[in-house]
Design a protein around this motif. Structure first.
Motif, PDB file in Angstrom:
ATOM      1  N   GLU A  10       0.849  -1.195   0.000  1.00 45.59           N
ATOM      2  CA  GLU A  10       0.000   0.000   0.000  1.00 45.59           C
ATOM      3  C   GLU A  10       0.879   1.237   0.000  1.00 45.59           C
ATOM      4  O   GLU A  10       1.816   1.347   0.800  1.00 45.59           O
ATOM      5  N   THR A  11       0.609   2.169  -0.883  1.00 46.66           N
ATOM      6  CA  THR A  11       1.350   3.421  -0.945  1.00 46.66           C
ATOM      7  C   THR A  11       0.447   4.549  -0.471  1.00 46.66           C
ATOM      8  O   THR A  11      -0.622   4.785  -1.048  1.00 46.66           O
ATOM      9  N   ARG A  12       0.864   5.240   0.583  1.00 52.12           N
ATOM     10  CA  ARG A  12       0.069   6.344   1.102  1.00 52.12           C
ATOM     11  C   ARG A  12       0.433   7.636   0.367  1.00 52.12           C
ATOM     12  O   ARG A  12       1.584   7.847   0.009  1.00 52.12           O
ATOM     13  N   PRO A  13      -0.536   8.521   0.165  1.00 53.72           N
ATOM     14  CA  PRO A  13      -0.258   9.762  -0.568  1.00 53.72           C
ATOM     15  C   PRO A  13       0.618  10.714   0.243  1.00 53.72           C
ATOM     16  O   PRO A  13       0.260  11.107   1.355  1.00 53.72           O
ATOM     17  N   VAL A  14       1.767  11.057  -0.285  1.00 50.83           N
ATOM     18  CA  VAL A  14       2.645  12.042   0.326  1.00 50.83           C
ATOM     19  C   VAL A  14       3.496  12.663  -0.773  1.00 50.83           C
ATOM     20  O   VAL A  14       3.943  11.972  -1.696  1.00 50.83           O
ATOM     21  N   ARG A  15       3.680  13.936  -0.699  1.00 57.66           N
ATOM     22  CA  ARG A  15       4.485  14.647  -1.692  1.00 57.66           C
ATOM     23  C   ARG A  15       5.886  14.853  -1.123  1.00 57.66           C
ATOM     24  O   ARG A  15       6.046  15.367  -0.006  1.00 57.66           O
ATOM     25  N   VAL A  16       6.906  14.451  -1.872  1.00 57.96           N
ATOM     26  CA  VAL A  16       8.293  14.568  -1.437  1.00 57.96           C
ATOM     27  C   VAL A  16       9.007  15.580  -2.319  1.00 57.96           C
ATOM     28  O   VAL A  16       8.998  15.460  -3.554  1.00 57.96           O
ATOM     29  N   VAL A  17       9.615  16.581  -1.687  1.00 64.83           N
ATOM     30  CA  VAL A  17      10.445  17.557  -2.391  1.00 64.83           C
ATOM     31  C   VAL A  17      11.861  17.403  -1.861  1.00 64.83           C
ATOM     32  O   VAL A  17      12.105  17.584  -0.667  1.00 64.83           O
ATOM     33  N   PHE A  18      12.801  17.056  -2.750  1.00 62.86           N
ATOM     34  CA  PHE A  18      14.180  16.787  -2.329  1.00 62.86           C
ATOM     35  C   PHE A  18      15.102  17.703  -3.136  1.00 62.86           C
ATOM     36  O   PHE A  18      15.322  17.481  -4.319  1.00 62.86           O
ATOM     37  N   ARG A  19      15.625  18.727  -2.495  1.00 62.83           N
ATOM     38  CA  ARG A  19      16.601  19.601  -3.170  1.00 62.83           C
ATOM     39  C   ARG A  19      17.242  20.547  -2.166  1.00 62.83           C
ATOM     40  O   ARG A  19      16.694  20.815  -1.089  1.00 62.83           O
ATOM     41  N   LEU A  20      18.402  21.057  -2.536  1.00 65.70           N
ATOM     42  CA  LEU A  20      19.078  22.047  -1.711  1.00 65.70           C
ATOM     43  C   LEU A  20      18.204  23.290  -1.595  1.00 65.70           C
ATOM     44  O   LEU A  20      17.681  23.788  -2.602  1.00 65.70           O
ATOM     45  N   GLY A  21      18.041  23.774  -0.372  1.00 67.80           N
ATOM     46  CA  GLY A  21      17.251  24.971  -0.143  1.00 67.80           C
ATOM     47  C   GLY A  21      15.767  24.746  -0.032  1.00 67.80           C
ATOM     48  O   GLY A  21      14.989  25.705   0.090  1.00 67.80           O
ATOM     49  N   ALA A  22      15.320  23.485  -0.037  1.00 64.16           N
ATOM     50  CA  ALA A  22      13.881  23.202  -0.001  1.00 64.16           C
ATOM     51  C   ALA A  22      13.230  23.694   1.290  1.00 64.16           C
ATOM     52  O   ALA A  22      12.054  24.085   1.288  1.00 64.16           O
ATOM     53  N   ALA A  23      13.979  23.688   2.394  1.00 62.87           N
ATOM     54  CA  ALA A  23      13.385  24.039   3.689  1.00 62.87           C
ATOM     55  C   ALA A  23      12.786  25.436   3.674  1.00 62.87           C
ATOM     56  O   ALA A  23      11.686  25.662   4.197  1.00 62.87           O
ATOM     57  N   THR A  24      13.490  26.382   3.090  1.00 58.12           N
ATOM     58  CA  THR A  24      12.982  27.757   3.041  1.00 58.12           C
ATOM     59  C   THR A  24      12.443  28.126   1.664  1.00 58.12           C
ATOM     60  O   THR A  24      11.574  28.992   1.546  1.00 58.12           O
ATOM     61  N   GLY A  25      12.937  27.454   0.629  1.00 54.83           N
ATOM     62  CA  GLY A  25      12.539  27.818  -0.721  1.00 54.83           C
ATOM     63  C   GLY A  25      11.238  27.210  -1.183  1.00 54.83           C
ATOM     64  O   GLY A  25      10.625  27.698  -2.139  1.00 54.83           O
ATOM     65  N   ALA A  26      10.812  26.119  -0.538  1.00 56.84           N
ATOM     66  CA  ALA A  26       9.611  25.422  -1.005  1.00 56.84           C
ATOM     67  C   ALA A  26       8.490  25.384   0.025  1.00 56.84           C
ATOM     68  O   ALA A  26       7.368  24.999  -0.311  1.00 56.84           O
ATOM     69  N   VAL A  27       8.766  25.776   1.252  1.00 58.41           N
ATOM     70  CA  VAL A  27       7.767  25.591   2.302  1.00 58.41           C
ATOM     71  C   VAL A  27       6.515  26.430   2.052  1.00 58.41           C
ATOM     72  O   VAL A  27       5.383  25.961   2.249  1.00 58.41           O
ATOM     73  N   ALA A  28       6.679  27.663   1.605  1.00 56.36           N
ATOM     74  CA  ALA A  28       5.505  28.498   1.362  1.00 56.36           C
ATOM     75  C   ALA A  28       4.674  27.951   0.207  1.00 56.36           C
ATOM     76  O   ALA A  28       3.436  27.952   0.258  1.00 56.36           O
ATOM     77  N   THR A  29       5.355  27.469  -0.829  1.00 55.62           N
ATOM     78  CA  THR A  29       4.647  26.896  -1.976  1.00 55.62           C
ATOM     79  C   THR A  29       3.842  25.664  -1.580  1.00 55.62           C
ATOM     80  O   THR A  29       2.689  25.485  -1.996  1.00 55.62           O
ATOM     81  N   GLU A  30       4.458  24.802  -0.752  1.00 55.08           N
ATOM     82  CA  GLU A  30       3.786  23.563  -0.357  1.00 55.08           C
ATOM     83  C   GLU A  30       2.604  23.834   0.566  1.00 55.08           C
ATOM     84  O   GLU A  30       1.573  23.163   0.480  1.00 55.08           O
ATOM     85  N   THR A  31       2.738  24.805   1.454  1.00 56.36           N
ATOM     86  CA  THR A  31       1.602  25.116   2.330  1.00 56.36           C
ATOM     87  C   THR A  31       0.451  25.714   1.524  1.00 56.36           C
ATOM     88  O   THR A  31      -0.718  25.396   1.771  1.00 56.36           O
TER      89      THR A  31
END
Length: 358
Positions: A10-31
């Motif tokens: 079973e695969t549960r739905p989760v979106r994974v973003v893996f890249r340098l700077g993701a912590a601050t560069g992608a958090v607003a987009t993902e929220t």
């Protein structure tokens, strides 16, 4: 792998973003993608600076920062974060840090149903699972609930650059434990076996590189990739003797999480080896050795990690009580769990002796 295939995956739905700077560069987009407007950022005291950077990146969507995460998630800490989230009017949570911070975020999700975004800064792997844990009156209880599965995971190798080498090593071997037990779990699948083998291989290769050059983006990225694979294995399978034993030692006897996993894993694998030859063969192949338990013990020793429970403060007089608690629980394991068997395992781990099959 056995010639006879019979499995459920079973695969549960989760979106994974893996890249340098993701912590601050992608958090607003993902929220924003999740439709969230008031996020409570949670962390531990040690990771507060990183969490503040994430909070700043959220801008007006940040409803506050709570740095009350503690190891093994005491119920009192869970009660506090729920009160803080309700007072802030939060509609979601961003957990920044290691297993303690993400565990606190999961406790909040479990109690309130708020969606969780995980920003891991260690190799603990908790972010990839629907497993929660709470400690009350010296006992840690765990469970699974889809509501605690993070809706998004932001893997940013930069966040792990400041992780001390000693903690990097024990956190990485903790991740290996997730993959190792998945290989003999009753609900394993061919996909999990592939992920586990590659995860163990990647982590065992990355940790010496991290120890030699803690600032290496390649080494840190490889270790975080391995942690994702290993954590995903944990999230898809049932936990066995190793994890239950570590939960007892951590929740009941106050031992540190990652260090306990590091010490115990080789001995549990040696104990289970006669009943799980295929799993041990996969581990040996991933580690490039003929003796996987000994190789993991030697890896920890070579990189300066603890190799005995005595080093972690467990008293010899507590071994019998710990063995009895572990044997009293019911969970899947390839070899029958008995008090004498667990006690022998614990005595070897307490002394720090190299593991041997039994």
């Amino acid at each position: 792998m056995s010639d006879h295939l019979d499995f459920t995956h079973e695969t549960r739905p989760v979106r994974v973003v893996f890249r340098l700077g993701a912590a601050t560069g992608a958090v607003a987009t993902e929220t924003a993608r999740l439709g969230l407007r008031r996020l409570l950022v949670v962390c531990g005291a040690r990771g507060a600076d990183t969490a503040r950077a994430v909070a700043d990146a959220l801008g007006p969507a940040c409803a506050g920062l709570h740095d009350g995460a503690l190891p093994h998630v005491p119920v009192e800490a869970a009660d506090r974060v729920v009160a803080v989230a309700r007072a802030a009017g939060a509609d979601g949570c961003v957990a920044v840090g290691g297993g303690s911070a993400i565990g606190l975020g999961k406790a909040l999700a479990l109690r309130t149903g708020l969606p969780l975004i995980a920003v891991p800064s260690t190799y603990a792997g908790s972010e990839a699972t629907a497993v929660w844990g709470l400690t009350e009156n010296g006992a840690k209880r765990t469970g699974q609930d889809a509501v605690v599965q993070p809706r998004a995971i932001l893997y940013d190798p930069q966040l792990t650059h400041s992780l001390p080498v000693a903690l990097s090593v024990t956190s990485g071997i903790n991740a290996i434990a997730h993959a190792a037990e998945a290989l003999y779990a009753p609900d394993r699948s061919p996909l999990i076996a592939l992920m586990a083998e590659d995860g163990v291989r990647a982590m065992a290769g990355a940790l010496p590189e991290v120890a030699a050059d803690p600032g290496s983006p390649r080494a840190r990225g490889r270790a975080l990739y391995a942690a994702w694979l290993c954590g995903s294995c944990l999230g898809a399978t049932a936990m066995g003797l190793h994890h239950k034993l570590c939960h007892v030692l951590g929740g009941g006897f106050g031992l540190p999480h990652a260090e306990t996993h590091t010490v115990v894993l080789p001995h549990v694998l040696a104990h289970n080896a006669p009943a799980a030859p295929e799993a041990l063969a996969v581990l040996a192949r991933a580690l490039g050795t003929g003796d996987a338990p000994r190789a993991l013990h030697d890896l920890a020793a070579r990189l300066g990690a603890p190799t005995s429970l005595a080093e972690l403060g467990l008293k010899e007089g507590d071994l019998t009580a710990a063995a009895e608690q572990v044997a009293a629980q019911t969970y899947p394991n390839p070899r029958e769990v008995t008090v004498p068997g667990v006690l022998a395992l614990l005595r070897a781990a307490h002394a720090g002796d190299p593991p041997s099959g039994s």
